[in-house]
Design a protein around this motif. Structure first.
Motif, mmCIF file in Angstrom:
data_model
loop_
_atom_site.group_PDB
_atom_site.id
_atom_site.type_symbol
_atom_site.label_atom_id
_atom_site.label_comp_id
_atom_site.label_asym_id
_atom_site.label_seq_id
_atom_site.Cartn_x
_atom_site.Cartn_y
_atom_site.Cartn_z
ATOM 1 N N ALA A 235 3.449 50.487 140.668
ATOM 2 C CA ALA A 235 3.787 50.250 142.066
ATOM 3 C C ALA A 235 4.683 51.345 142.630
ATOM 4 C CB ALA A 235 4.453 48.887 142.221
ATOM 5 N N ALA A 236 5.609 51.845 141.834
ATOM 6 C CA ALA A 236 6.502 52.906 142.310
ATOM 7 C C ALA A 236 5.718 54.165 142.669
ATOM 8 C CB ALA A 236 7.556 53.223 141.251
ATOM 9 N N ALA A 237 4.692 54.470 141.882
ATOM 10 C CA ALA A 237 3.856 55.641 142.178
ATOM 11 C C ALA A 237 3.063 55.427 143.464
ATOM 12 C CB ALA A 237 2.922 55.929 141.009
ATOM 13 N N TRP A 238 2.552 54.208 143.656
ATOM 14 C CA TRP A 238 1.847 53.897 144.908
ATOM 15 C C TRP A 238 2.790 54.042 146.093
ATOM 16 C CZ3 TRP A 238 -3.049 54.178 145.636
ATOM 17 C CH2 TRP A 238 -3.937 53.835 144.623
ATOM 18 N N ALA A 239 4.005 53.561 145.951
ATOM 19 C CA ALA A 239 4.979 53.648 147.040
ATOM 20 C C ALA A 239 5.219 55.103 147.421
ATOM 21 C CB ALA A 239 6.283 52.967 146.642
ATOM 22 N N ARG A 240 5.389 55.959 146.422
ATOM 23 C CA ARG A 240 5.589 57.388 146.708
ATOM 24 C C ARG A 240 4.351 57.980 147.378
ATOM 25 N NH1 ARG A 240 7.914 57.107 141.702
ATOM 26 N NH2 ARG A 240 6.054 57.909 140.662
ATOM 27 N N GLU A 241 3.180 57.672 146.850
ATOM 28 C CA GLU A 241 1.937 58.227 147.377
ATOM 29 C C GLU A 241 1.670 57.792 148.818
ATOM 30 O OE1 GLU A 241 -2.759 58.394 146.110
ATOM 31 O OE2 GLU A 241 -1.244 58.062 144.573
ATOM 32 N N LEU A 242 2.007 56.549 149.135
ATOM 33 C CA LEU A 242 1.760 56.026 150.485
ATOM 34 C C LEU A 242 2.956 56.212 151.418
ATOM 35 C CD1 LEU A 242 -0.094 52.725 149.554
ATOM 36 C CD2 LEU A 242 -1.102 54.894 150.287
ATOM 37 N N ASN A 243 4.044 56.763 150.877
ATOM 38 C CA ASN A 243 5.260 57.011 151.645
ATOM 39 C C ASN A 243 5.830 55.720 152.238
ATOM 40 O OD1 ASN A 243 7.306 58.703 152.563
ATOM 41 N ND2 ASN A 243 6.296 59.050 154.532
ATOM 42 N N VAL A 244 5.923 54.712 151.374
ATOM 43 C CA VAL A 244 6.564 53.447 151.745
ATOM 44 C C VAL A 244 7.646 53.163 150.701
ATOM 45 C CG1 VAL A 244 4.527 52.499 152.892
ATOM 46 C CG2 VAL A 244 4.897 52.011 150.483
ATOM 47 N N THR A 245 8.515 52.243 151.015
ATOM 48 C CA THR A 245 9.578 51.920 150.065
ATOM 49 C C THR A 245 9.009 51.089 148.918
ATOM 50 O OG1 THR A 245 10.182 49.882 151.176
ATOM 51 C CG2 THR A 245 11.305 51.886 151.910
ATOM 52 N N PRO A 246 9.582 51.213 147.745
ATOM 53 C CA PRO A 246 9.137 50.376 146.627
ATOM 54 C C PRO A 246 9.259 48.884 146.931
ATOM 55 C CG PRO A 246 10.518 52.160 145.815
ATOM 56 C CD PRO A 246 10.588 52.196 147.324
#
Length: 80
Positions: free
Chosen positions: A13-24
């Motif tokens: 999930a943390a990687a998705w958050a970075r990739e989508l530019n949203v907060t974890p």
């Protein structure tokens, strides 16, 4: 949550958050509420090569409170 599970099979999930530019916390809230926002669902779907319109619609329906209109739609949509 099916899309969420597919996404987590690809990366954390943390990687998705970075990739989508949203907060974890967007992903921790999704897990807690057992639903993704339609915008996040659509973007994850695109990244996974899935149909974003399909997943946006499912996410929008999952956000709706239970009621007669939602029940009618769920009868017509087999994936819910």
């Amino acid at each position: 949550m099916e899309l969420f599970k597919k996404a987590l099979d690809v990366q954390k999930a943390a990687a998705w958050a970075r990739e989508l530019n949203v907060t974890p916390s967007a992903f921790s809230m999704a897990k807690k509420q057992k639903r993704l926002s339609p915008v996040i669902a659509g973007n994850i779907a695109m990244k996974l090569g899935e149909n974003p319109e399909h997943w946006i619609a499912i996410a929008a329906l999952e956000a709706e409170p239970d009621g007669e209109l939602l029940a009618r739609l769920r009868k017509k949509i087999t994936s819910l």
